[in-house]
Design an enzyme around this catalytic site. Structure first.
Site, PDB file in Angstrom:
ATOM      1  CD  GLU A  16       9.514  11.504  13.564  1.00 29.69           C
ATOM      2  OE1 GLU A  16      10.450  11.063  12.892  1.00 29.69           O
ATOM      3  OE2 GLU A  16       8.490  10.840  13.819  1.00 29.69           O
ATOM      4  CB  CYS A  75      12.336   8.166  10.141  1.00 29.05           C
ATOM      5  SG  CYS A  75      13.349   7.170   9.024  1.00 29.05           S
ATOM      6  CE  LYS A 126      -1.877   2.447   3.317  1.00 29.72           C
ATOM      7  NZ  LYS A 126      -1.855   3.820   2.738  1.00 29.72           N
ATOM      8  CD  GLU A 158      12.750   3.534   9.296  1.00 29.77           C
ATOM      9  OE1 GLU A 158      12.553   4.403  10.184  1.00 29.77           O
ATOM     10  OE2 GLU A 158      12.839   3.785   8.093  1.00 29.77           O
TER      11      GLU A 158
END
Length: 500
Positions: free
Chosen positions: A400, A302, A192, A268
């Site tokens: 983040e 990330c 996806k 991850e």
């Protein structure tokens, strides 16, 4: 009800040029209409609709998984490993041929600079496929001596059908990190894409078919995470989910695995990486690497080095050099302008979130030394932003942001710097700048992250694994270690005849 929009659509780039794109789901080597709603994909450079794409509902996910299951059972599991490698290399050849088109779609859908998409993202993705193509016929088990009357050996077998969900920040590269090892190990896959950046993956799908992969080996669908993503992650015929994205979504996928068939997981997730600048560091070099470590890909990585911890004795000089490099090199502009380093942020939602974090930083008492506001009047552009006078407890140092925002704090001793770096829920990556090898090794051994860089940052190789500690997830991408994520070990024991 299936949507009626034709697959091929002609779309306009921000530079006025046009390109034809696929917009339907890729199932069983064919582009087919989806039964979910049409989803608009937006050009972040001008805030205009690029086109609409089909999305997958539960029956489409079922069809994709059934195609992959059938292919694995009847065809792909019987293909020789060397042939798998040949097909993957053929796919890499086609990507090389169409490198510019793939880069155009990455830049159009994501907003990253075309030159960076072409010279970094697509080039590295091609290298990833070539690396794992070489592994396809070198995945094997061992013979194990037990007792004289038995033969014992292990087989490293593919998992079967792998589900994958990729993010929007590296549309082609994140797909490569999943597809390449999964295919090399002999799995079929249903991926996806992000609903925000689906177009590059559908161009890739066309190349899969052209390369000659059997129908069902690769299936690519698009849809929202709370619908299509849930259908895929809870599907009982999917043996594994590979996910790159937020820690919040990673938790939901773990719940989906638990409530369905305990499928294998590889996650991850997010990061808040610290870069430590020691008093003896080459400050010119450190400033360059550290700035690239946060501002690459508009801060939408990330592993972005969004916390910089600088020894108090060199703080002022480092900040001066850091801002000087940023002013000179972080050129903001249209993704198709060759001078552009930083394009727009991915979406209005992300744009607003980043500006809100900048306001939070100001209210917490940090000082904006550079940037801090929107750039221009159209598109989701934000100036590269440098905060100083930061405390490690501030939200801008703990949460983040996923944008071009960096916080700089000071430390007195290397032990204090290590404690500050480890004071985070995340553990994806980190860096240290020093001329002292003993200090470098001490820091690398003490910081709880999956990757540490010394006197550099954000450097990747196909042969070296990448993955996190703590709430940055588990499992490894890239390198030989990645193959373990897409295989399972079977033990075979044979009792020899007593006559021997």
């Amino acid at each position: 009800m299936a949507q009626t929009q034709p697959d091929l659509q002609t779309v306009r780039l921000s530079n006025g040029k046009q390109i034809t794109v696929h917009t339907q789901l890729f199932i069983n080597n064919e582009f087919v209409p989806g039964h979910g709603p049409l989803i608009e994909t937006i050009n972040p450079a001008n805030e205009e609709v690029i086109c609409s794409v089909h999305s997958a509902d539960a029956q489409d996910v079922d069809a994709a998984v059934a195609s992959a299951s059938r292919c694995f059972k009847e065809t792909w599991s019987k293909v020789a490993p060397s042939e798998r490698g040949r097909l993957i290399n053929r796919l890499a050849d086609l990507m090389e041929r169409d490198k510019d088109e793939l880069a155009i779609l990455d830049a159009l859908d994501n907003g990253k600079a075309f030159t960076i998409a072409r010279d970094v993202d697509i080039t590295e993705s091609i290298g990833c496929y070539r690396y794992f193509a070489g592994w396809a016929d070198k995945i094997h088990g061992k013979t194990i001596d037990t007792t004289h009357d038995k033969v014992c050996y292990t087989r490293h077998e593919p998992l079967g059908v792998v589900g994958a969900v990729i993010p929007w920040n590296y549309p082609t590269m994140m797909a490569a990190w999943k597809f390449a090892p999964a295919l090399a190990a002999g799995n079929c896959i249903v991926m996806k894409t992000s609903e925000i950046t689906p177009l590059p993956a559908y161009k890739f799908a066309a190349l899969v078919k052209e390369a000659g992969f059997p129908a069902g080996v690769v299936n690519i669908i698009t849809g929202y995470g709370h619908t299509t993503g849930v259908y895929l992650s809870t599907h009982k015929d999917v043996s594994k989910m590979a996910f790159t994205g937020s820690t919040v979504t990673g938790r939901k996928i773990m719940e989906s695995s638990s409530s369905s068939n305990l499928k294998k997981l590889q996650l991850e997730l997010g990061g808040k990486s610290a870069q430590i600048v020691c008093a003896d560091a080459d400050l010119v070099s450190a400033a360059e690497w550290a700035a690239g470590g946060i501002f690459n890909n508009h801060g939408q990585s990330c592993n972005a080095g969004s916390r910089i911890l600088v020894h108090e004795s060199v703080h002022d000089k480092f900040v001066e050099l850091f801002i000087e490099w940023t002013k000179k090199n972080v050129v903001i502009g249209d993704p198709f302008d060759e001078a552009t380093f930083q394009g727009p942020q991915i979406s209005k939602g992300q744009f607003d979130k980043i500006l809100n974090y900048i306001d939070i930083g100001k209210k917490e008492g940090a000082t904006v030394a550079y940037g801090g506001k929107r750039w221009g009047t159209k598109g989701y552009y934000i100036e590269p932003t440098v905060f100083i006078n930061c405390k490690n407890s501030m939200r801008i140092m703990q949460e983040e942001i996923f944008g071009p925002v960096v916080g700089i704090a000071t430390f007195k001793t290397i032990d204090e710097a290590i404690d500050m770096a480890n004071d985070s829920d995340y553990g994806l990556a980190g860096g240290v700048y020093t001329k002292d090898l003993d200090v470098a090794l001490k820091v690398c051994n003490a910081i709880k992250t999956g990757t540490m860089w010394v006197n550099c940052f954000d450097v990747f190789d196909q042969s070296t694994p990448f993955g996190g500690y703590k709430q940055s997830g588990f499992g490894k991408e890239l390198g030989k270690y990645a193959l373990q994520e897409y295989t399972q070990v079977k033990v075979v024991k044979i009792l020899l005849s007593s006559k021997i």
